[in-house]
Design an enzyme around this catalytic site. Sequence first.
Site, short mmCIF file in Angstrom:
data_model
loop_
_atom_site.label_atom_id
_atom_site.label_comp_id
_atom_site.label_asym_id
_atom_site.label_seq_id
_atom_site.Cartn_x
_atom_site.Cartn_y
_atom_site.Cartn_z
CD GLU A 45 -2.94 -1.05 0.20
OE1 GLU A 45 -3.38 0.08 -0.14
OE2 GLU A 45 -3.30 -2.11 -0.33
N GLY A 46 0.45 2.27 -0.70
CA GLY A 46 1.20 3.52 -0.72
C GLY A 46 2.07 3.68 -1.95
CB CYS A 47 3.58 1.45 -4.34
SG CYS A 47 4.87 1.04 -3.16
CB THR A 48 1.94 5.64 -7.85
OG1 THR A 48 1.99 6.67 -6.88
CG2 THR A 48 1.05 6.05 -9.00
CB SER A 49 4.09 1.27 -9.81
OG SER A 49 4.50 2.42 -10.49
#
Length: 139
Positions: A45-49
């Site tokens: 969680e927290g990653c754009t990709s």
Amino acid sequence: MNLQELLETFELLDQWDERYRVLIDLGRSLPAFPEEARTEDNRVEGCTSNVWLIHETTDDEPPRHVFRADSDAFIVKGLIAIVLMAYSGRTQEEIRGTDIRDIFTRLGLEQNLSPNRRDGFYAMVERIHELSGAQTQSA
């Protein structure tokens, strides 16, 4: 390549384009990631990709934490390679004692990555700390 060699290589490279190519090459060198591990439970969680991270511990005393990860974005794969260099195969204490912000800064990533990629990088680190039990307890 290990983390110290990467730091030395980046010191020799003047242009961000050159560092960017090294990051992409690092990402290409990641070991194959099992398709069955590309699940929501393993997604960071927290990653754009999309980033998937799996963890196992060894039978050593103290146990070592081994991480494998993958992404659907080339530059993020390179960032994963850096995170794995810093943390995979380490004990909980070694993980806790790793100053990833210093490494990030020394590699020149602080000023050359978008805020979203930077946040994703630190989201991976936070997940590693959670999985290994190395997160610091706040009062």
